[in-house]
Design a protein around this motif. Structure first.
Motif, mmCIF file in Angstrom:
data_model
loop_
_atom_site.group_PDB
_atom_site.id
_atom_site.type_symbol
_atom_site.label_atom_id
_atom_site.label_comp_id
_atom_site.label_asym_id
_atom_site.label_seq_id
_atom_site.Cartn_x
_atom_site.Cartn_y
_atom_site.Cartn_z
ATOM 1 N N GLY A 83 2.179 -3.110 7.180
ATOM 2 C CA GLY A 83 2.925 -2.740 5.989
ATOM 3 C C GLY A 83 4.116 -3.647 5.764
ATOM 4 O O GLY A 83 4.439 -3.986 4.614
ATOM 5 N N LEU A 84 4.769 -4.055 6.850
ATOM 6 C CA LEU A 84 5.920 -4.946 6.737
ATOM 7 C C LEU A 84 5.495 -6.314 6.199
ATOM 8 O O LEU A 84 6.167 -6.893 5.338
ATOM 9 N N VAL A 85 4.372 -6.821 6.714
ATOM 10 C CA VAL A 85 3.848 -8.111 6.229
ATOM 11 C C VAL A 85 3.459 -7.996 4.759
ATOM 12 O O VAL A 85 3.744 -8.894 3.951
ATOM 13 N N THR A 86 2.819 -6.883 4.408
ATOM 14 C CA THR A 86 2.422 -6.669 3.014
ATOM 15 C C THR A 86 3.638 -6.634 2.092
ATOM 16 O O THR A 86 3.635 -7.225 1.006
ATOM 17 N N LEU A 87 4.686 -5.940 2.524
ATOM 18 C CA LEU A 87 5.909 -5.865 1.732
ATOM 19 C C LEU A 87 6.505 -7.246 1.497
ATOM 20 O O LEU A 87 6.888 -7.588 0.365
ATOM 21 N N ALA A 88 6.581 -8.049 2.550
ATOM 22 C CA ALA A 88 7.171 -9.385 2.426
ATOM 23 C C ALA A 88 6.366 -10.258 1.480
ATOM 24 O O ALA A 88 6.930 -10.966 0.627
ATOM 25 N N ILE A 89 5.056 -10.201 1.597
ATOM 26 C CA ILE A 89 4.209 -11.075 0.781
ATOM 27 C C ILE A 89 4.182 -10.625 -0.673
ATOM 28 O O ILE A 89 4.329 -11.435 -1.593
#
Length: 284
Positions: A182-188
């Motif tokens: 979820g953190l990676v998705t948020l950043a991207i």
């Protein structure tokens, strides 16, 4: 001095600089975990796997941010499901989803009359066209990423060190992995429509990798990654202004160059430290 400061007297370049700084901070917070966890290929796959959602949103006049979020969510769920299969390795599952989602996105984009322009905008973005609202969105995303990273610090760290030990300590590694996705998705998702997937992935990987040889603690790596990312943003915008090159691609290229410089300097330091060690005394 005018060569250095002249471009930043222009309003849209100032907004581009601030957006690059915010993206650098978001990617430093998230990318450090990506590099330490060995999720680089996943980050690349997720950044390009958003293309179907973005393409559909663009064709129907919907929000690109919503389309990217839906597509990235599908990608994250697919990675989670295939990761539980005993017959397929995680890399194989990610590779299949990567190729499938990217191909589907290109097929959808090819139905539009501006195929090349749409695909180029998706990959490289337009950092010089950043609006005030984009800066607000990036600030909110930075706060959210920092909060998730702080709350999940112990679980993320245990997941990096040893997943089995994390399970033994009751830190719920599966939930931690899902939160990391979820953190990676948020950043991207929050960064791509401003700077493109190329710059997002470049700042997600290169600055943390450049900072890693110089730090032993995760917070220090994050701070170093933020400094490398902001340096790449400032230098990249400056070079793109004077050389008349694509801003997003130039920033990403500078970030990669900084990584190689950092890796070379770290290697030179290790060799010098070995040479400086006293030779063992001869036995009599």
């Amino acid at each position: 001095m005018e060569w250095l400061t002249g471009p930043y007297e222009v309003a849209f370049v100032q907004r581009a600089l601030w957006s690059g700084i915010l993206v650098s901070l978001i990617c430093a917070t998230t990318g450090t975990w990506v590099v330490l966890r060995g999720m680089t290929f996943l980050g690349d796959a997720m950044s390009h796997g958003m293309l179907p959602g973005v393409a559909l949103a663009s064709l129907h006049g919907s929000s690109l941010l919503v389309g990217a979020a839906v597509s990235a969510g599908v990608m994250a769920c697919g990675v989670t499901v295939l990761g539980r299969s005993r017959r397929l390795s995680q890399d194989t599952g990610i590779g299949l989803l990567f190729v499938g989602m990217l191909s589907l996105g290109v097929i959808i984009v090819s139905r539009s009359q501006s195929f090349a322009v749409d695909l180029t905008g998706f990959l490289f973005g337009d950092v010089l066209a950043v609006r005030e609202q984009d800066l607000v969105n990036l600030t909110v995303a930075l706060c959210a990423a920092t909060l998730v990273s702080v709350l999940g610090y112990r679980s993320f760290l245990a997941l990096v060190v040893d997943e089995r030990k994390a399970h033994t300590l009751g830190l719920r590694p599966r939930l931690a992995h899902a939160a990391l996705l979820g953190l990676v998705t948020l950043a991207i998702v929050t960064s791509f429509h401003v700077v493109g997937t190329l710059l997002v992935f470049g700042l997600l990987i290169a600055p943390p990798a450049a900072a890693l040889p110089w730090a032993r603690r995760v917070p220090v790596v994050m701070c170093g990654a933020a400094l490398f990312g902001m340096t790449a943003t400032f230098a990249g915008l400056l070079l793109s202004w004077h050389l008349r090159t694509a801003a997003g691609a130039t920033i990403a290229a500078v970030a990669v160059v900084l990584f190689f410089l950092s890796a070379s300097a770290a290697g030179l330091r290790r060799r010098r430290s070995k040479d400086a060690r006293p030779l063992p005394a001869l036995e009599t």
